[in-house]
Design a protein around this motif. Structure first.
Motif, PDB file in Angstrom:
ATOM      1  N   ASP A 253      27.830  29.445  -7.261  1.00 54.53           N
ATOM      2  CA  ASP A 253      26.868  28.479  -7.795  1.00 54.53           C
ATOM      3  C   ASP A 253      26.975  27.119  -7.107  1.00 54.53           C
ATOM      4  O   ASP A 253      25.961  26.441  -6.883  1.00 54.53           O
ATOM      5  N   ALA A 254      28.182  26.725  -6.753  1.00 57.25           N
ATOM      6  CA  ALA A 254      28.367  25.415  -6.131  1.00 57.25           C
ATOM      7  C   ALA A 254      27.686  25.358  -4.765  1.00 57.25           C
ATOM      8  O   ALA A 254      27.008  24.378  -4.433  1.00 57.25           O
ATOM      9  N   ALA A 255      27.841  26.415  -3.968  1.00 52.12           N
ATOM     10  CA  ALA A 255      27.194  26.456  -2.650  1.00 52.12           C
ATOM     11  C   ALA A 255      25.678  26.522  -2.797  1.00 52.12           C
ATOM     12  O   ALA A 255      24.934  25.892  -2.030  1.00 52.12           O
ATOM     13  N   ARG A 256      25.209  27.279  -3.764  1.00 55.75           N
ATOM     14  CA  ARG A 256      23.755  27.363  -4.006  1.00 55.75           C
ATOM     15  C   ARG A 256      23.177  26.004  -4.381  1.00 55.75           C
ATOM     16  O   ARG A 256      22.098  25.622  -3.924  1.00 55.75           O
ATOM     17  N   THR A 257      23.886  25.300  -5.230  1.00 53.80           N
ATOM     18  CA  THR A 257      23.395  24.006  -5.702  1.00 53.80           C
ATOM     19  C   THR A 257      23.289  23.004  -4.560  1.00 53.80           C
ATOM     20  O   THR A 257      22.343  22.218  -4.487  1.00 53.80           O
ATOM     21  N   GLU A 258      24.272  23.036  -3.648  1.00 55.63           N
ATOM     22  CA  GLU A 258      24.292  22.056  -2.574  1.00 55.63           C
ATOM     23  C   GLU A 258      23.402  22.441  -1.399  1.00 55.63           C
ATOM     24  O   GLU A 258      22.994  21.578  -0.605  1.00 55.63           O
ATOM     25  N   PHE A 259      23.063  23.737  -1.263  1.00 55.19           N
ATOM     26  CA  PHE A 259      22.334  24.203  -0.086  1.00 55.19           C
ATOM     27  C   PHE A 259      21.015  23.464   0.164  1.00 55.19           C
ATOM     28  O   PHE A 259      20.748  23.067   1.304  1.00 55.19           O
ATOM     29  N   PRO A 260      20.139  23.291  -0.827  1.00 54.36           N
ATOM     30  CA  PRO A 260      18.848  22.650  -0.533  1.00 54.36           C
ATOM     31  C   PRO A 260      18.988  21.283   0.127  1.00 54.36           C
ATOM     32  O   PRO A 260      18.282  20.976   1.099  1.00 54.36           O
ATOM     33  N   GLN A 261      19.887  20.458  -0.370  1.00 51.93           N
ATOM     34  CA  GLN A 261      20.081  19.126   0.206  1.00 51.93           C
ATOM     35  C   GLN A 261      20.540  19.235   1.663  1.00 51.93           C
ATOM     36  O   GLN A 261      20.029  18.543   2.548  1.00 51.93           O
ATOM     37  N   VAL A 262      21.495  20.127   1.922  1.00 50.64           N
ATOM     38  CA  VAL A 262      22.043  20.283   3.270  1.00 50.64           C
ATOM     39  C   VAL A 262      20.995  20.827   4.226  1.00 50.64           C
ATOM     40  O   VAL A 262      20.776  20.295   5.328  1.00 50.64           O
ATOM     41  N   TYR A 263      20.317  21.885   3.818  1.00 45.12           N
ATOM     42  CA  TYR A 263      19.366  22.551   4.714  1.00 45.12           C
ATOM     43  C   TYR A 263      18.161  21.671   5.017  1.00 45.12           C
ATOM     44  O   TYR A 263      17.717  21.575   6.173  1.00 45.12           O
ATOM     45  N   LEU A 264      17.628  21.015   4.004  1.00 46.75           N
ATOM     46  CA  LEU A 264      16.489  20.127   4.234  1.00 46.75           C
ATOM     47  C   LEU A 264      16.864  18.985   5.176  1.00 46.75           C
ATOM     48  O   LEU A 264      16.065  18.581   6.029  1.00 46.75           O
ATOM     49  N   GLU A 265      18.071  18.459   5.040  1.00 46.75           N
ATOM     50  CA  GLU A 265      18.521  17.394   5.940  1.00 46.75           C
ATOM     51  C   GLU A 265      18.581  17.896   7.383  1.00 46.75           C
ATOM     52  O   GLU A 265      18.147  17.200   8.314  1.00 46.75           O
ATOM     53  N   LEU A 266      19.088  19.108   7.592  1.00 52.77           N
ATOM     54  CA  LEU A 266      19.179  19.651   8.946  1.00 52.77           C
ATOM     55  C   LEU A 266      17.791  19.878   9.539  1.00 52.77           C
ATOM     56  O   LEU A 266      17.541  19.577  10.714  1.00 52.77           O
ATOM     57  N   LEU A 267      16.865  20.414   8.753  1.00 56.70           N
ATOM     58  CA  LEU A 267      15.506  20.640   9.246  1.00 56.70           C
ATOM     59  C   LEU A 267      14.832  19.316   9.605  1.00 56.70           C
ATOM     60  O   LEU A 267      14.119  19.226  10.622  1.00 56.70           O
ATOM     61  N   ARG A 268      15.034  18.307   8.793  1.00 50.62           N
ATOM     62  CA  ARG A 268      14.415  17.009   9.070  1.00 50.62           C
ATOM     63  C   ARG A 268      15.022  16.353  10.306  1.00 50.62           C
ATOM     64  O   ARG A 268      14.326  15.667  11.062  1.00 50.62           O
ATOM     65  N   ARG A 269      16.308  16.562  10.528  1.00 48.42           N
ATOM     66  CA  ARG A 269      16.916  16.056  11.762  1.00 48.42           C
ATOM     67  C   ARG A 269      16.319  16.768  12.979  1.00 48.42           C
ATOM     68  O   ARG A 269      16.082  16.132  14.012  1.00 48.42           O
ATOM     69  N   PHE A 270      16.094  18.070  12.863  1.00 50.78           N
ATOM     70  CA  PHE A 270      15.487  18.797  13.979  1.00 50.78           C
ATOM     71  C   PHE A 270      14.135  18.197  14.340  1.00 50.78           C
ATOM     72  O   PHE A 270      13.786  18.090  15.521  1.00 50.78           O
TER      73      PHE A 270
END
Length: 347
Positions: A253-270
C-alpha cells in the motif's frame, strides 16, 4: 475504486474503472460492427530462439483518424465509439485489432482519460492511482488464463514512436510465452545468483546506483528512479520500488500511495528535457515476472521510461548496429542524461 464489467456489441470485454463507488455504467453499444477476425500466429526463430508474432489483420487497423472521429473518446449523440458511455474515468477493453488473440494471447487498450487532448502527465494523482489500480487488476485477471505466461502494461506516446491513435492511452499484452527480454534478464539474474552465492542481481543493481548517486534522478521513501549505467536510449529511466516484488499485484500500500506523485513528476520532467513546446515522445514499459517461471521470485518489478528523441529535432534511429546486431550506440552519456533530468525537476 469501482469496476464494472460489460461487453461490446461484437462480444469483446470492456471494463470501466471509476473513482466513485456509486457510478453506474449501463450504456449499451449501439454499433453493429462486423465480427472480429484475427490471424495471430506465434512463430519461433530457430537461430535466435525468439518468438515472433505474425498478425496480418492489423494492416487494416485505424490509422490517425481526425479528433472528431477518435474511437477512444466517449460516445456522443450520433457517434458511437469503442466506449459506449458519454464519459468515463478509466476504461479498458479488448483490442479490435489485437497482435495476440486466442491461444496466442490477448491484447487490451487502456484509456487513461476521456480528454482527447490530454496526456498521462496531465492527470491528477487520484486519476493516476486509478490507472495503477486498473493495470494491477488486469494483470491479476489475465494471470488466471491458462494460455497467458506474462503480462506487459505499456504506453507508447507520440507519432515518433509510431502511435496511430492520438488519444491518451496505453496497452496491455498478455503473452503465451516469456518474452526474450525477460528471459535474458532472468538468465543474467540466475548467473549472478550462482556466482555470488545467493545475491539478487536486481537488488544489487539498484543498490549500486544509489551508492554511486551520479545517475539517480529521484529517490523517495518507496521508489528509486535512475538512468542505468549502460543506458540504451538517449534519455532512459528505470523506476524500482524499494521493496522488491515480482509484479504489480504484489506492490504494498505504501508504494501504491506514493507511485502517482513519483510517476507524474518523472513524466513531467520528460516533457521539459528539450525545452520544446511539444510533448516528448516516449515508451513507458512495466516489466513484470512471468507467472509460472521457476525463477519468478528472483525477478524485480520495474518500469522503464525512455524517449527516441536525442536532441531538439533529432531522433535516435535503430540503424545498422542496433537493428542488425542488437548493439546499441548511445550519443548521450547516462550521467549527462541524469543531470539534465535533475535540472528540470518541478519547483
Amino acid at each position: 475504486m469501482k469496476r464494472t464489467a460489460t461487453r461490446l456489441a461484437d462480444g469483446r470485454e470492456l471494463f470501466y474503472y471509476d473513482l466513485r463507488d456509486d457510478t453506474v455504467r449501463d450504456a449499451p453499444d449501439l454499433r453493429r460492427p462486423a465480427p472480429v477476425a484475427t490471424t495471430s500466429e506465434v512463430r519461433r526463430d530457430p537461430l535466435l530462439g525468439d518468438s515472433v508474432v505474425i498478425a496480418s489483420h492489423r494492416q487494416g487497423r485505424t490509422y490517425h483518424p481526425p479528433p472528431d472521429d477518435c474511437p477512444l473518446c466517449p460516445s456522443r449523440a450520433g457517434r458511437s465509439t469503442e466506449i459506449p458511455e458519454p464519459d468515463y474515468d478509466v476504461a479498458v477493453f479488448e483490442n479490435r485489432f489485437p497482435s495476440l488473440a486466442g491461444d496466442s494471447g490477448r491484447c487490451e487498450v487502456v484509456c487513461f482519460t476521456p480528454d482527447h487532448h490530454a496526456s498521462f502527465a496531465d492527470l491528477d494523482e487520484e486519476r493516476a492511482a486509478l490507472v495503477l489500480a486498473a493495470w494491477t487488476d488486469r494483470t491479476a485477471d489475465l494471470a488466471e488464463l491458462p494460455t497467458v505466461a506474462q503480462v506487459f502494461c505499456f504506453e507508447n506516446r507520440g507519432a515518433e514512436i509510431g502511435v496511430t491513435l492520438g488519444h491518451p492511452h496505453g496497452q496491455i499484452y498478455a503473452y503465451p510465452f516469456t518474452t526474450p527480454r525477460t528471459e535474458r534478464m532472468l538468465d543474467s539474474a540466475a548467473g549472478h545468483h550462482r556466482r555470488t552465492g545467493g545475491e539478487n542481481l536486481f537488488d544489487a543493481t539498484v543498490a549500486a546506483e544509489r551508492a554511486d548517486g551520479r545517475r539517480v534522478v529521484l529517490d523517495t521513501a518507496h521508489w528509486t528512479a535512475f538512468v542505468p549505467y549502460a543506458a540504451h536510449w538517449p534519455y532512459e529511466l528505470h523506476l524500482y520500488p524499494r521493496r522488491r516484488v515480482p509484479d504489480l499485484p504484489a506492490l504494498d500500500d505504501a508504494a501504491r500511495t506514493e507511485f502517482p506523485q513519483v510517476y507524474l513528476e518523472l513524466l513531467r520532467r520528460f516533457d521539459r528535457i528539450f525545452g520544446l513546446p511539444e510533448p516528448t515522445p516516449y515508451v513507458s514499459a512495466w516489466h513484470q515476472a512471468p507467472f509460472r517461471h521457476p525463477h519468478r521470485s528472483e525477478f524485480a518489478l520495474h518500469l522503464e521510461l525512455f524517449t527516441v528523441r536525442r536532441a531538439p529535432g533529432k531522433l535516435k534511429f535503430l540503424a545498422g548496429s542496433e537493428s542488425g546486431m542488437s548493439v546499441f550506440i548511445n550519443d548521450v552519456p547516462p550521467e549527462a542524461a541524469a543531470e539534465r533530468l535533475r535540472e528540470v525537476a518541478s519547483t
